[in-house]
Motif scaffolding. Structure first.
Motif, PDB file in Angstrom:
ATOM      1  N   MET B   1       0.840  -1.209   0.000  1.00  0.00           N
ATOM      2  CA  MET B   1       0.000   0.000   0.000  1.00  0.00           C
ATOM      3  C   MET B   1       0.873   1.256   0.000  1.00  0.00           C
ATOM      4  SD  MET B   1      -3.197   1.125   0.234  1.00  0.00           S
ATOM      5  CE  MET B   1      -4.177  -0.150   1.017  1.00  0.00           C
ATOM      6  N   LYS B   2       0.477   2.220  -0.826  1.00  0.00           N
ATOM      7  CA  LYS B   2       1.148   3.522  -0.843  1.00  0.00           C
ATOM      8  C   LYS B   2       0.149   4.580  -0.412  1.00  0.00           C
ATOM      9  CE  LYS B   2       4.191   2.429  -4.764  1.00  0.00           C
ATOM     10  NZ  LYS B   2       3.690   1.518  -5.790  1.00  0.00           N
ATOM     11  N   ARG B   3       0.577   5.484   0.432  1.00  0.00           N
ATOM     12  CA  ARG B   3      -0.289   6.570   0.911  1.00  0.00           C
ATOM     13  C   ARG B   3       0.354   7.904   0.588  1.00  0.00           C
ATOM     14  NH1 ARG B   3      -0.705   2.491   4.677  1.00  0.00           N
ATOM     15  NH2 ARG B   3      -2.836   1.834   5.159  1.00  0.00           N
ATOM     16  N   GLU B  16      -5.016   6.947  -0.942  1.00  0.00           N
ATOM     17  CA  GLU B  16      -4.337   5.698  -1.294  1.00  0.00           C
ATOM     18  C   GLU B  16      -3.997   5.714  -2.778  1.00  0.00           C
ATOM     19  OE1 GLU B  16      -6.816   2.468  -0.173  1.00  0.00           O
ATOM     20  OE2 GLU B  16      -6.703   2.916   1.984  1.00  0.00           O
ATOM     21  N   GLY B 108       6.123   4.490  13.126  1.00  0.00           N
ATOM     22  CA  GLY B 108       4.711   4.146  13.225  1.00  0.00           C
ATOM     23  C   GLY B 108       4.210   3.966  14.648  1.00  0.00           C
ATOM     24  N   SER B 124       6.556   2.383  10.179  1.00  0.00           N
ATOM     25  CA  SER B 124       5.301   2.148   9.462  1.00  0.00           C
ATOM     26  C   SER B 124       5.486   2.182   7.956  1.00  0.00           C
ATOM     27  CB  SER B 124       4.241   3.172   9.872  1.00  0.00           C
ATOM     28  OG  SER B 124       4.675   4.480   9.573  1.00  0.00           O
ATOM     29  N   GLY B 125       6.517   2.884   7.498  1.00  0.00           N
ATOM     30  CA  GLY B 125       6.702   2.943   6.060  1.00  0.00           C
ATOM     31  C   GLY B 125       7.973   3.671   5.663  1.00  0.00           C
ATOM     32  N   ASP B 163       4.085   1.241   2.616  1.00  0.00           N
ATOM     33  CA  ASP B 163       4.007   0.472   3.860  1.00  0.00           C
ATOM     34  C   ASP B 163       5.286  -0.340   4.089  1.00  0.00           C
ATOM     35  OD1 ASP B 163       1.512   1.405   4.373  1.00  0.00           O
ATOM     36  OD2 ASP B 163       0.454  -0.483   3.953  1.00  0.00           O
ATOM     37  N   ASP B 166       5.684  -3.793   2.710  1.00  0.00           N
ATOM     38  CA  ASP B 166       5.978  -3.988   1.287  1.00  0.00           C
ATOM     39  C   ASP B 166       7.472  -3.851   0.963  1.00  0.00           C
ATOM     40  OD1 ASP B 166       3.281  -4.382   0.827  1.00  0.00           O
ATOM     41  OD2 ASP B 166       2.911  -2.245   0.451  1.00  0.00           O
TER      42      ASP B 166
END
Lengths: 210, 252
Positions: B1-3, B16, B108, B124-125, B163, B166
């Protein structure tokens, strides 16, 4: 407790600069500082007046100063306009593990949890910039200084910083630290006063030195 | 997931990024084309921004520094950040302004006295920073000093946060910077002096790291001085490509 960033400057004390003139000429400095020497106190440092500050076996240096609360973004601001960007002022106690060198940033020494107790804010009036700041340890007055000792006064400091970094509304600028700030050890209590500003208190206790 | 964080119809939104990277999904169920997005730096307000100097063995050799303890940690203000596809001011006298592609770890969970072994549990990422430096402005006080590293808009960040789940190994990612299409940095996070996990453990020994805090982990070799008008792209394997354009000083 603060929405903005807390910036401070070292080497802004005229008496300190005079004492270090010879050191500035040699390695690793090689020349006196030109731009303001900036540090940041991140959010883990913030503490309210009355808070406990946990330290280890070592003494810590407690430098009392003023925090200017920026009310309007200052970007490329002229000296004459600078203080119009200041909305509030508080007393601040900048705590650090003592160190000698100014060559590298000292984040792990100056930015531990709780290392910036801040007093309540009052409306800014320029007269506070010439008022003595008094530090009391366990009831004994141990240190006095006034911002009239600064190399760059508050207006000049804001102008010089704003030439390359915006001081945003909500940021707090610590205007300088006295080179002869006292040290305290665990068990001691510190009170800072200046004029009619809300008093700042901090209790230093032994604990998880962080 | 990319935010990602974007400006959209008068609001700041976290969105997202769809699998194909072409569409951004809004919190209300709507969507916008990625090509039309106004990208903001993917950071939560108030975050502490840590940065590392001299954290790549190859870059240290290039600059003539020995790798040494303790690590060179400095802090940056939020004024320095800008979003993907933004611009950064190149001062008229900044003839030695160069981009530094950096892997950024996003915290995170609160981290306090965390062991190296557990440190990545607090990430968290990951995202990308292009941390410009202006070498003319270096002074030997709190080096690298604010005039070099705390300039308005001189640290593009993004385009998004990937994330942590990933990214299998943050110490095995290729980094690359191109200027107008020409490669000027080509390294690997395998060459870090202190790994992401070691940095988190080190910092958390004296400070509580909080969700949203950023750690810019330093840059590999490749010092290339840029001109106004240059298009600079920092790319990290598994994360994405962060684009930025240098502009001249309008007030000069």
């Amino acid at each position: 407790m603060l929405a903005g960033t807390v910036y401070g400057v070292v080497l802004n004390d005229r008496d300190e600069r005079a004492g270090l003139a010879d050191a500035f000429a040699v390695s690793p400095y090689k020349a006196p500082p030109e731009a303001p020497v900036v540090y940041i106190k991140p959010r883990n440092c913030f503490a309210r007046s009355g808070a406990e500050v946990f330290i280890g076996d070592e003494d810590v240096e407690v430098a009392a100063t003023l925090g200017l609360l920026i009310g309007r973004d200052a970007a490329r601001t002229a000296v004459a306009d600078a203080l119009a960007h200041v909305a509030g002022v508080c007393l601040a106690l900048d705590v650090t593990v003592p160190h000698e060198s100014y060559y590298r940033p000292v984040v792990p020494l100056r930015c531990r949890d709780g290392f910036l107790p801040l007093g309540d804010f009052a409306a800014f009036a320029p007269s506070i910039l010439t008022t003595e700041i008094v530090t009391t340890v366990d009831g004994n007055s141990v240190h006095r200084w006034a911002p009239t000792r600064l190399v760059r006064d508050a207006a000049t400091l804001i102008a010089d910083l704003s030439a390359f970094m915006t001081l945003a509304a909500g940021d707090v600028l610590l205007i300088g630290l006295p080179y002869d700030a006292p040290c305290v050890r665990a068990g001691q209590s510190v009170t800072v006063t200046s004029g009619s500003l809300p008093t700042l208190k901090a209790q230093f206790n032994a604990g998880d030195a962080r | 997931m990319k935010r990602a964080r974007i400006a959209h119809e008068g609001r700041v939104l976290w969105v997202e990024v769809a699998e194909d990277g072409e569409v951004l999904r809004l919190p209300d169920g709507g969507s916008v084309k990625a090509a039309d997005a106004v990208w903001l730096p993917p950071v939560t307000p108030g975050a502490t921004i840590f940065a590392l100097g001299l954290n790549y063995a190859d870059h240290n050799k290039e600059l003539g520094f020995q790798s040494k303890e303790p690590p060179l940690v400095f802090l940056k203000g939020p004024n320095t950040l800008s979003g993907h596809n933004g611009t950064t001011l190149r001062p008229t006298d900044a003839n030695q302004m160069h981009p530094e592609c950096e892997l950024v770890a996003v915290i995170g969970k609160p981290a306090r006295s965390v062991s190296v072994v557990r440190a990545l549990d607090h990430v968290s990422g990951y995202t990308i920073a292009c941390d410009y430096a202006v070498r003319e402005y270096l002074e030997n006080y709190y080096r690298p000093n604010a005039r070099v590293k705390n300039r308005d808009g001189a640290t593009p960040l993004g385009p998004w946060v990937v994330d942590a789940a990933d990214i299998a190994d943050p110490q095995a990612l290729a980094l690359r910077t191109t200027v107008n299409g020409k490669t000027v940095q080509d390294g690997s996070t395998a060459d870090m002096v202190m790994s992401v996990a070691e940095l988190i453990s080190y910092l958390s020994a004296t400070m509580t790291l909080m969700p949203g805090d950023l750690i810019l982990t330093g840059t590999p070799q490749g010092v290339h001085y840029c001109e106004a008008g240059d298009r600079v792209v920092c790319e990290i394997e598994g994360i994405g490509r962060l684009s930025n354009t240098l502009v001249g000083d309008k007030a000069a």
